[in-house]
Design a protein around this motif. Sequence first.
Motif, PDB file in Angstrom:
ATOM      1  N   UNK A  85      21.919  -2.529  30.815  1.00  0.00           N
ATOM      2  CA  UNK A  85      22.308  -2.037  32.104  1.00  0.00           C
ATOM      3  C   UNK A  85      21.627  -2.241  33.317  1.00  0.00           C
ATOM      4  N   UNK A  86      21.787  -1.643  34.439  1.00  0.00           N
ATOM      5  CA  UNK A  86      20.697  -2.032  35.509  1.00  0.00           C
ATOM      6  C   UNK A  86      19.846  -0.770  35.660  1.00  0.00           C
ATOM      7  N   UNK A  87      19.007  -0.822  36.827  1.00  0.00           N
ATOM      8  CA  UNK A  87      17.807  -0.130  36.984  1.00  0.00           C
ATOM      9  C   UNK A  87      18.155   1.471  36.877  1.00  0.00           C
ATOM     10  N   UNK A  88      19.206   1.816  37.677  1.00  0.00           N
ATOM     11  CA  UNK A  88      19.520   3.074  37.582  1.00  0.00           C
ATOM     12  C   UNK A  88      20.131   3.456  35.967  1.00  0.00           C
ATOM     13  N   UNK A  89      20.595   2.611  35.349  1.00  0.00           N
ATOM     14  CA  UNK A  89      21.077   2.882  33.893  1.00  0.00           C
ATOM     15  C   UNK A  89      20.067   3.237  32.966  1.00  0.00           C
ATOM     16  N   UNK A  90      18.930   2.545  33.362  1.00  0.00           N
ATOM     17  CA  UNK A  90      17.842   2.274  32.470  1.00  0.00           C
ATOM     18  C   UNK A  90      16.842   3.772  32.796  1.00  0.00           C
ATOM     19  N   UNK A 378      32.239   2.160  30.565  1.00  0.00           N
ATOM     20  CA  UNK A 378      31.233   2.064  31.381  1.00  0.00           C
ATOM     21  C   UNK A 378      31.514   0.693  32.415  1.00  0.00           C
ATOM     22  N   UNK A 379      31.138   0.516  33.226  1.00  0.00           N
ATOM     23  CA  UNK A 379      31.203  -0.466  34.074  1.00  0.00           C
ATOM     24  C   UNK A 379      30.264  -1.807  33.841  1.00  0.00           C
ATOM     25  N   UNK A 380      30.626  -3.092  34.529  1.00  0.00           N
ATOM     26  CA  UNK A 380      29.677  -3.932  34.184  1.00  0.00           C
ATOM     27  C   UNK A 380      28.853  -4.315  35.530  1.00  0.00           C
ATOM     28  N   UNK A 381      27.302  -4.127  35.517  1.00  0.00           N
ATOM     29  CA  UNK A 381      26.790  -4.102  36.809  1.00  0.00           C
ATOM     30  C   UNK A 381      26.963  -5.586  37.448  1.00  0.00           C
ATOM     31  N   UNK A 382      27.048  -5.702  38.592  1.00  0.00           N
ATOM     32  CA  UNK A 382      27.418  -7.121  39.222  1.00  0.00           C
ATOM     33  C   UNK A 382      28.832  -7.283  39.277  1.00  0.00           C
ATOM     34  N   UNK A 383      29.523  -6.659  38.706  1.00  0.00           N
ATOM     35  CA  UNK A 383      31.136  -6.863  38.726  1.00  0.00           C
ATOM     36  C   UNK A 383      31.902  -5.548  39.166  1.00  0.00           C
ATOM     37  N   UNK A 384      31.706  -4.570  38.437  1.00  0.00           N
ATOM     38  CA  UNK A 384      32.486  -3.219  38.587  1.00  0.00           C
ATOM     39  C   UNK A 384      31.614  -2.440  39.646  1.00  0.00           C
ATOM     40  N   UNK A 385      30.285  -2.644  39.788  1.00  0.00           N
ATOM     41  CA  UNK A 385      29.348  -1.762  40.607  1.00  0.00           C
ATOM     42  C   UNK A 385      28.346  -2.421  40.941  1.00  0.00           C
ATOM     43  N   UNK A 386      27.658  -1.963  42.019  1.00  0.00           N
ATOM     44  CA  UNK A 386      26.246  -2.608  42.372  1.00  0.00           C
ATOM     45  C   UNK A 386      25.130  -2.062  41.752  1.00  0.00           C
ATOM     46  N   UNK A 400      22.329  -6.441  42.986  1.00  0.00           N
ATOM     47  CA  UNK A 400      23.724  -6.623  42.538  1.00  0.00           C
ATOM     48  C   UNK A 400      25.145  -6.100  43.512  1.00  0.00           C
ATOM     49  N   UNK A 401      25.942  -6.755  43.508  1.00  0.00           N
ATOM     50  CA  UNK A 401      27.008  -6.362  44.237  1.00  0.00           C
ATOM     51  C   UNK A 401      28.265  -6.411  43.663  1.00  0.00           C
ATOM     52  N   UNK A 402      29.229  -5.438  43.640  1.00  0.00           N
ATOM     53  CA  UNK A 402      30.455  -5.189  42.902  1.00  0.00           C
ATOM     54  C   UNK A 402      31.250  -6.452  43.378  1.00  0.00           C
ATOM     55  N   UNK A 403      31.865  -7.373  42.386  1.00  0.00           N
ATOM     56  CA  UNK A 403      32.672  -8.381  42.774  1.00  0.00           C
ATOM     57  C   UNK A 403      34.107  -8.338  42.165  1.00  0.00           C
ATOM     58  N   UNK A 404      34.429  -7.361  41.425  1.00  0.00           N
ATOM     59  CA  UNK A 404      35.528  -7.386  40.660  1.00  0.00           C
ATOM     60  C   UNK A 404      36.818  -7.042  41.249  1.00  0.00           C
ATOM     61  N   UNK A 405      36.656  -6.169  42.371  1.00  0.00           N
ATOM     62  CA  UNK A 405      37.863  -5.776  43.071  1.00  0.00           C
ATOM     63  C   UNK A 405      38.750  -5.170  42.427  1.00  0.00           C
ATOM     64  N   UNK A 406      38.710  -4.124  41.574  1.00  0.00           N
ATOM     65  CA  UNK A 406      39.457  -3.445  40.742  1.00  0.00           C
ATOM     66  C   UNK A 406      39.085  -2.101  40.522  1.00  0.00           C
ATOM     67  N   UNK A 407      39.886  -1.137  39.990  1.00  0.00           N
ATOM     68  CA  UNK A 407      39.504   0.067  39.653  1.00  0.00           C
ATOM     69  C   UNK A 407      38.678   0.015  38.445  1.00  0.00           C
ATOM     70  N   UNK A 408      37.415   0.485  38.516  1.00  0.00           N
ATOM     71  CA  UNK A 408      36.324   0.361  37.745  1.00  0.00           C
ATOM     72  C   UNK A 408      36.010   1.498  36.874  1.00  0.00           C
ATOM     73  N   UNK A 409      35.577   1.682  35.622  1.00  0.00           N
ATOM     74  CA  UNK A 409      35.141   2.767  34.957  1.00  0.00           C
ATOM     75  C   UNK A 409      33.703   2.913  35.486  1.00  0.00           C
ATOM     76  N   UNK A 410      33.131   4.046  35.376  1.00  0.00           N
ATOM     77  CA  UNK A 410      31.790   4.597  36.047  1.00  0.00           C
ATOM     78  C   UNK A 410      30.796   3.615  35.554  1.00  0.00           C
TER      79      UNK A 410
END
Length: 429
Positions: A85-90, A378-386, A400-410
């Motif tokens: 996960x990303x920094x916030x997840x850690x 949960x979403x993928x960092x850099x795809x579903x969320x920043x 990281x920036x979200x690039x998926x462009x879809x409704x994403x899980x948290x």
Amino acid sequence: MLPTSPPVSAGPPPWTCPFCPLLCDDRRPEATGCPKAQSALAGLQAMPAAQARVDGREVALDEALAVAAARLEAAGQALLGGWGCDVDGARALVRLAQRLGAVVDVGTAAGEPLAQGLRALQDRGSFTTTLAEIRERADLIVSLGSAVTASAPRLVERLLAGRGEAGRAPRPAWIHVGRDAERPAGAEAELLALPGGADDLPDLLVQLHLELGDKAEAARAATPPDVRALAARMRAARYVALLWEPSKLGAQAALPIERLTHLLMRLNRVTRAAALPVSGGDGAMTAQYVHAWMTGQPLRSRHALAPDGGGRAVPEHDGRRFGAARLLADGAVDALLWVACLAPQDVPAAPVRVVIGPAALVTGGHLGDEAGTVFLPAGVPGWDHGGHLFRVDGSVLMPLHAAGGRAAPPAAAQVLALLERLGAGRAAA
């Protein structure tokens, strides 16, 4: 009249690829050109919507969260692993570990090399460098023992970008020490052949160490001519960069890494030299840094309440005792919380499991037998969320920036915060 700022481009934000330790931020997802990123993106684009699960049956997310919190609270000794996960997840994982009195370890293929490198760092220190420093200053790059581009496909491109162009320094010499089949593509690397690959590396490091020492030591050593020539080139270089992939150095990687540190010490008496270990992907580097910030200790630690009763979590670190694989094999933990949002990976077996990640963990069969398992999407960092991740060289925190462009899980951080809140409520009740 005050000058006006130039208009801000309305184009998409720079995209940082989260799928290898390099965290390249110079290409969009549709034009990444990296085989590892292309494979990961293809899997994400084909991935179905995620659904929470309890013991193999689909349930509402609220129900799954309540079951997960209850099972973690009931555990005698929990292990928090994966850390994909990303920094916030850690940060959220650290807080949960402190409240549960849990053991923390990455426990993945990316985590073991990190732990081995940490042991060597604790014992002998280290000389490390950055991608930019190598790109701007190195005139000799030596890759050791394995294909360092296996986990970071664009490494050669990132290290050599711009070198040899007008107004820039010439391309550095690159020597690969290992098998011919592992020579980095695109580096135009010379080869010092090691038929045994990483198995032959310890002897070569001893020989180089002697050659770079005093003349009496070298005279007593029966050093092969090609190793002697390599030592002479390293001594004559202005800046030597050593690259290796810790995961390819075997189960006792700390020993060759320690020898490499000794080699760097000797080189730095006569020239400038530093290392770039190629590791830390899938959130492992980020996990180590965040845990150290927040607790003062690295991973492979156990959290427990302070004996003074003040409620402060005090981590105990032991790089051997608190390794995830060892604890699980010995049955020393009865609950496992596993976060794997960056790369689908098989989740270790445990009596009770709470797994956080994308739907690919379910559809790819990575959960195995789901008895005793709660799956929380949960979403993928850099795809579903920043978010943010640490790069391979450890000194750069990449956005990281979200690039998926879809409704994403948290994001994993949101799921973990809900777990912590529910668990705290149960404990108070």
